[in-house]
Write a protein that holds these residues in place. Structure first.
Motif, PDB file in Angstrom:
ATOM      1  N   ASP A 389       0.813  -1.221   0.000  1.00  0.00           N
ATOM      2  CA  ASP A 389       0.000   0.000   0.000  1.00  0.00           C
ATOM      3  C   ASP A 389       0.843   1.267   0.000  1.00  0.00           C
ATOM      4  OD1 ASP A 389       1.001   0.195   2.556  1.00  0.00           O
ATOM      5  OD2 ASP A 389      -0.917  -0.137   3.582  1.00  0.00           O
ATOM      6  N   GLY A 390       2.127   1.118  -0.248  1.00  0.00           N
ATOM      7  CA  GLY A 390       3.041   2.263  -0.243  1.00  0.00           C
ATOM      8  C   GLY A 390       3.812   2.388   1.042  1.00  0.00           C
ATOM      9  N   GLN A 391       3.339   1.697   2.091  1.00  0.00           N
ATOM     10  CA  GLN A 391       4.037   1.731   3.371  1.00  0.00           C
ATOM     11  C   GLN A 391       4.290   0.342   3.938  1.00  0.00           C
ATOM     12  OE1 GLN A 391       1.370   4.360   5.610  1.00  0.00           O
ATOM     13  NE2 GLN A 391       2.904   5.991   5.451  1.00  0.00           N
ATOM     14  N   ARG A 392       3.307  -0.558   3.786  1.00  0.00           N
ATOM     15  CA  ARG A 392       3.417  -1.903   4.359  1.00  0.00           C
ATOM     16  C   ARG A 392       2.992  -2.966   3.365  1.00  0.00           C
ATOM     17  NH1 ARG A 392      -0.362  -1.775   9.337  1.00  0.00           N
ATOM     18  NH2 ARG A 392      -1.556  -0.500   7.851  1.00  0.00           N
ATOM     19  N   LYS A 393       3.509  -4.187   3.583  1.00  0.00           N
ATOM     20  CA  LYS A 393       3.097  -5.337   2.785  1.00  0.00           C
ATOM     21  C   LYS A 393       1.915  -6.025   3.478  1.00  0.00           C
ATOM     22  CE  LYS A 393       6.470  -5.254  -0.303  1.00  0.00           C
ATOM     23  NZ  LYS A 393       7.535  -6.272  -0.313  1.00  0.00           N
ATOM     24  N   HIS A 394       0.993  -6.571   2.676  1.00  0.00           N
ATOM     25  CA  HIS A 394      -0.178  -7.261   3.209  1.00  0.00           C
ATOM     26  C   HIS A 394      -0.327  -8.618   2.514  1.00  0.00           C
ATOM     27  CE1 HIS A 394      -1.495  -3.585   5.239  1.00  0.00           C
ATOM     28  NE2 HIS A 394      -1.151  -2.953   4.131  1.00  0.00           N
ATOM     29  N   LYS A 395      -0.980  -9.538   3.201  1.00  0.00           N
ATOM     30  CA  LYS A 395      -1.073 -10.910   2.717  1.00  0.00           C
ATOM     31  C   LYS A 395      -2.393 -11.200   2.031  1.00  0.00           C
ATOM     32  CE  LYS A 395      -0.429 -15.708   4.188  1.00  0.00           C
ATOM     33  NZ  LYS A 395      -0.102 -16.614   5.311  1.00  0.00           N
ATOM     34  N   THR A 396      -2.302 -12.000   0.975  1.00  0.00           N
ATOM     35  CA  THR A 396      -3.480 -12.546   0.305  1.00  0.00           C
ATOM     36  C   THR A 396      -3.551 -14.029   0.604  1.00  0.00           C
ATOM     37  OG1 THR A 396      -3.355 -10.926  -1.493  1.00  0.00           O
ATOM     38  CG2 THR A 396      -4.595 -12.959  -1.924  1.00  0.00           C
ATOM     39  N   THR A 397      -4.720 -14.483   1.092  1.00  0.00           N
ATOM     40  CA  THR A 397      -4.899 -15.899   1.401  1.00  0.00           C
ATOM     41  C   THR A 397      -5.954 -16.484   0.478  1.00  0.00           C
ATOM     42  OG1 THR A 397      -4.338 -15.516   3.724  1.00  0.00           O
ATOM     43  CG2 THR A 397      -5.470 -17.582   3.184  1.00  0.00           C
ATOM     44  N   ILE A 398      -5.568 -17.485  -0.294  1.00  0.00           N
ATOM     45  CA  ILE A 398      -6.463 -18.143  -1.241  1.00  0.00           C
ATOM     46  C   ILE A 398      -6.605 -19.588  -0.813  1.00  0.00           C
ATOM     47  CG2 ILE A 398      -6.782 -18.791  -3.662  1.00  0.00           C
ATOM     48  CD1 ILE A 398      -5.028 -16.351  -4.388  1.00  0.00           C
ATOM     49  N   GLY A 405     -10.389 -15.648 -11.892  1.00  0.00           N
ATOM     50  CA  GLY A 405     -10.457 -15.352 -13.318  1.00  0.00           C
ATOM     51  C   GLY A 405      -9.400 -14.372 -13.779  1.00  0.00           C
ATOM     52  N   SER A 406      -9.161 -14.402 -15.075  1.00  0.00           N
ATOM     53  CA  SER A 406      -8.102 -13.589 -15.672  1.00  0.00           C
ATOM     54  C   SER A 406      -8.305 -12.098 -15.411  1.00  0.00           C
ATOM     55  CB  SER A 406      -8.052 -13.829 -17.183  1.00  0.00           C
ATOM     56  OG  SER A 406      -7.702 -15.162 -17.449  1.00  0.00           O
ATOM     57  N   ASN A 407      -7.164 -11.410 -15.318  1.00  0.00           N
ATOM     58  CA  ASN A 407      -7.129  -9.952 -15.192  1.00  0.00           C
ATOM     59  C   ASN A 407      -7.815  -9.441 -13.931  1.00  0.00           C
ATOM     60  OD1 ASN A 407      -6.049  -7.609 -16.356  1.00  0.00           O
ATOM     61  ND2 ASN A 407      -8.070  -6.975 -17.084  1.00  0.00           N
ATOM     62  N   SER A 408      -7.765 -10.224 -12.863  1.00  0.00           N
ATOM     63  CA  SER A 408      -8.325  -9.783 -11.585  1.00  0.00           C
ATOM     64  C   SER A 408      -7.208  -9.228 -10.698  1.00  0.00           C
ATOM     65  CB  SER A 408      -9.014 -10.945 -10.872  1.00  0.00           C
ATOM     66  OG  SER A 408     -10.149 -11.364 -11.596  1.00  0.00           O
ATOM     67  N   VAL A 409      -7.596  -8.269  -9.842  1.00  0.00           N
ATOM     68  CA  VAL A 409      -6.672  -7.700  -8.872  1.00  0.00           C
ATOM     69  C   VAL A 409      -7.183  -8.039  -7.478  1.00  0.00           C
ATOM     70  CG1 VAL A 409      -5.575  -5.615  -7.983  1.00  0.00           C
ATOM     71  CG2 VAL A 409      -6.057  -5.828 -10.425  1.00  0.00           C
ATOM     72  N   LEU A 410      -6.347  -8.706  -6.689  1.00  0.00           N
ATOM     73  CA  LEU A 410      -6.703  -9.071  -5.326  1.00  0.00           C
ATOM     74  C   LEU A 410      -5.999  -8.083  -4.397  1.00  0.00           C
ATOM     75  CD1 LEU A 410      -6.255 -12.948  -5.637  1.00  0.00           C
ATOM     76  CD2 LEU A 410      -8.265 -11.545  -6.191  1.00  0.00           C
ATOM     77  N   ILE A 411      -6.769  -7.178  -3.815  1.00  0.00           N
ATOM     78  CA  ILE A 411      -6.202  -6.066  -3.059  1.00  0.00           C
ATOM     79  C   ILE A 411      -6.064  -6.481  -1.594  1.00  0.00           C
ATOM     80  CG2 ILE A 411      -6.454  -3.632  -2.442  1.00  0.00           C
ATOM     81  CD1 ILE A 411      -8.268  -3.392  -4.976  1.00  0.00           C
ATOM     82  N   ALA A 412      -4.836  -6.769  -1.188  1.00  0.00           N
ATOM     83  CA  ALA A 412      -4.569  -7.296   0.154  1.00  0.00           C
ATOM     84  C   ALA A 412      -4.706  -6.195   1.218  1.00  0.00           C
ATOM     85  CB  ALA A 412      -3.167  -7.897   0.184  1.00  0.00           C
ATOM     86  N   PRO A 413      -5.038  -6.615   2.464  1.00  0.00           N
ATOM     87  CA  PRO A 413      -5.263  -7.996   2.916  1.00  0.00           C
ATOM     88  C   PRO A 413      -6.647  -8.495   2.515  1.00  0.00           C
ATOM     89  CG  PRO A 413      -5.562  -6.482   4.747  1.00  0.00           C
ATOM     90  CD  PRO A 413      -5.105  -5.651   3.588  1.00  0.00           C
ATOM     91  N   VAL A 414      -6.682  -9.698   1.973  1.00  0.00           N
ATOM     92  CA  VAL A 414      -7.955 -10.267   1.539  1.00  0.00           C
ATOM     93  C   VAL A 414      -7.856 -11.786   1.574  1.00  0.00           C
ATOM     94  CG1 VAL A 414      -7.376 -10.339  -0.928  1.00  0.00           C
ATOM     95  CG2 VAL A 414      -9.758 -10.046  -0.218  1.00  0.00           C
ATOM     96  N   THR A 415      -8.999 -12.454   1.821  1.00  0.00           N
ATOM     97  CA  THR A 415      -9.051 -13.910   1.877  1.00  0.00           C
ATOM     98  C   THR A 415     -10.130 -14.425   0.937  1.00  0.00           C
ATOM     99  OG1 THR A 415      -8.290 -13.996   4.173  1.00  0.00           O
ATOM    100  CG2 THR A 415      -9.493 -15.921   3.348  1.00  0.00           C
ATOM    101  N   LEU A 416      -9.757 -15.398   0.096  1.00  0.00           N
ATOM    102  CA  LEU A 416     -10.714 -16.097  -0.759  1.00  0.00           C
ATOM    103  C   LEU A 416     -10.873 -17.492  -0.173  1.00  0.00           C
ATOM    104  CD1 LEU A 416      -9.282 -15.147  -4.298  1.00  0.00           C
ATOM    105  CD2 LEU A 416     -10.646 -13.749  -2.742  1.00  0.00           C
ATOM    106  N   ALA A 417     -12.042 -17.789   0.353  1.00  0.00           N
ATOM    107  CA  ALA A 417     -12.255 -19.053   1.048  1.00  0.00           C
ATOM    108  C   ALA A 417     -12.325 -20.228   0.074  1.00  0.00           C
ATOM    109  CB  ALA A 417     -13.518 -18.975   1.889  1.00  0.00           C
ATOM    110  N   ASP A 418     -12.253 -21.440   0.623  1.00  0.00           N
ATOM    111  CA  ASP A 418     -12.260 -22.670  -0.181  1.00  0.00           C
ATOM    112  C   ASP A 418     -13.432 -22.678  -1.166  1.00  0.00           C
ATOM    113  OD1 ASP A 418     -10.176 -23.396   1.407  1.00  0.00           O
ATOM    114  OD2 ASP A 418     -11.229 -25.006   2.469  1.00  0.00           O
ATOM    115  N   GLY A 419     -13.119 -23.091  -2.412  1.00  0.00           N
ATOM    116  CA  GLY A 419     -14.161 -23.308  -3.407  1.00  0.00           C
ATOM    117  C   GLY A 419     -14.755 -22.050  -3.991  1.00  0.00           C
TER     118      GLY A 419
END
Length: 459
Positions: A389-398, A405-419
């Motif tokens: 975010d310009g200051q800190r790193k954040h985690k993405t959990t999939i 799908g193609s051309n998606s942006v996952l803006i961390a911190p964010v979680t995509l649950a199973d399935g």
């Protein structure tokens, strides 16, 4: 008998045309003088003293932490005997033989140093020296012997007569001395063309003291190759590389065009590894049974387990690739990239601090940073984890079996649950529940006849 080794490494190295001290120039990933130090310890030395000059503090810091290793500084370049004398304060109470080697001859073998110590002992000599016969001895000191074959003296090339210059036997500058060395060093003078204090003058001094000067001839003319220029550094590196290639091929490694393969002594290879042309293996890289590395791939400090595949033009740094996983072509695995069994990373995919679970796939054109991807999940083309975010790193959990799908942006911190399923072109900044479909994009609107009107306006 235990022995000590003094490595003479105070030369300025002006022909290297470099700000880096000559003895620190890298040779297959290790400083030049590091080979000489390691050989000294490998020969069984109790103590090793390195005489340094230019860049002394930099050299000392490079080898900080080596046990039984000392450094002394030769402030003025007054010759080899003067350089050796700088080691006296450290070794004056050492009782065993003292071996002297050159810090710019990294190919010298431990057997050579051991052989000189043995020759000194077995022949009850005061001094033992290595000799070598060269077709072109230009520049080296010549060995002068009497009719019985005993060494009488060494004459430097610049001081030699035409008859002496015709002698093929040379002095490469590797010696072993008894405990009287330090007293005899005081008798060396500088009455010669260069006005320097030469170590070979000790031959005469030992003779005059009634002590024998033993010799041992080296049949390997390559082991005393010195490095005084970039070209000589490249030549020594070529020899070391060929030794490594030959070693690993005898251990069952297949190298296709082996002359194009670069690898360092710290690399470990298992049988049936296949290396295609142009492969570069550096640092603590370890390849398991049957691993295949494609053309022009570069691996540093990377582990690839048995059966893993690194395809051509892939770059791996501090990465881990499990059994049956593969990466590339044209992939980049940055530090802490981790592929579990059967995971797949395709072309133009970059991973950094990212963990891909079993059979997870990122086929092409994606960036996964600070991410955890569950098993059997599929990452589409153009997917990006926006982790900074310009200051800190954040985690993405999939989670497991997630489809992004193609051309998606996952803006961390964010979680995509199973399935869960992310529709292509989405910008996701909220968690996605298990088995949910997430769509985050502008609704499409078609304006009928728009382009026809624009063309008509231009007429």
């Amino acid at each position: 008998m235990a022995h000590a080794v003094v490595v003479l490494a105070a030369g300025l190295g002006t022909r290297m045309k470099s700000k880096l001290p000559k003895v620190l120039h890298p040779l297959l990933g290790k400083p030049l003088v590091g080979y000489c130090i390691d050989t000294a310890f490998a020969s069984g030395a109790d103590r090793v003293v390195v005489v340094v000059g230019h860049g002394a503090e930099q050299v000392r810091q490079t080898f900080e932490g080596y046990p039984n290793l000392s450094f002394v500084v030769q402030e003025q370049q007054l010759g080899t005997a003067h350089a050796l004398a700088q080691a006296r304060p450290i070794l004056k109470d050492f009782q065993g033989p003292i071996v002297v080697t050159q810090g710019d001859t990294p190919l010298t073998r431990k057997e050579t140093l051991v052989g000189l110590v043995n020759a000194l002992h077995e022949q009850a000599a005061g001094m033992a020296m290595l000799t070598m016969k060269l077709d072109d001895p230009t520049g080296y000191g010549r060995i002068l012997r009497d009719e019985s074959g005993n060494i009488l003296a060494n004459v430097e090339h610049k001081d030699a007569t035409p008859e002496q210059r015709a002698i093929k036997e040379i002095n490469p500058g590797v010696y072993c001395f008894d405990g009287s060395l330090w007293e005899k060093l005081k008798q060396v003078d500088n009455h010669n063309a260069a006005g320097e204090y030469y170590l070979p003058d000790l031959i005469r001094i030992y003779h005059e003291a009634g002590q024998k000067v033993a010799s041992m001839e080296s049949k390997d003319t390559g082991e005393l190759l010195g490095v005084n220029s970039r070209a000589q550094l490249a030549e020594v590196e070529r020899v070391l590389l060929q030794r490594l290639r030959d070693h690993w091929m005898t251990q069952g490694v297949r190298m296709i065009q082996p002359e194009t393969i670069y690898l360092e002594p710290t690399v470990e290879l298992a049988p049936d590894v296949t290396l295609w042309p142009g492969v570069i293996l550096r640092g603590q890289t370890r390849l398991g049974d049957g691993v295949e590395v494609g053309a022009y791939a570069v691996l540093r400090d990377t582990t690839v387990e048995a059966g893993g595949i690194i395809r051509s033009h892939t770059v791996c740094e501090e990465a881990y690739v499990s059994t049956g996983a593969d990466a590339g072509p044209f992939a980049r695995l940055r530090p802490k990239a981790y592929l579990e069994e059967g995971a797949h990373v395709g072309n133009f995919v970059e991973l950094k601090n990212a963990h891909l679970g079993k059979k997870a796939k990122a086929g092409h054109l994606a960036y996964l940073g600070d991410a955890e991807v569950g098993e059997e999940s599929n990452i589409g083309a153009g997917v990006i984890t926006a982790n900074y975010d310009g200051q800190r790193k954040h985690k993405t959990t999939i989670g497991k079996r997630v489809f992004v799908g193609s051309n998606s942006v996952l803006i961390a911190p964010v979680t995509l649950a199973d399935g869960s399923f992310v529709a292509g072109g989405s910008g996701i900044n909220q968690d996605v529940p298990e088995d949910a479909l997430a769509i985050a994009r502008e609704r499409q609107r078609n304006i009928e006849g728009y382009m026809k009107r624009k063309r008509d306006e231009g007429k």
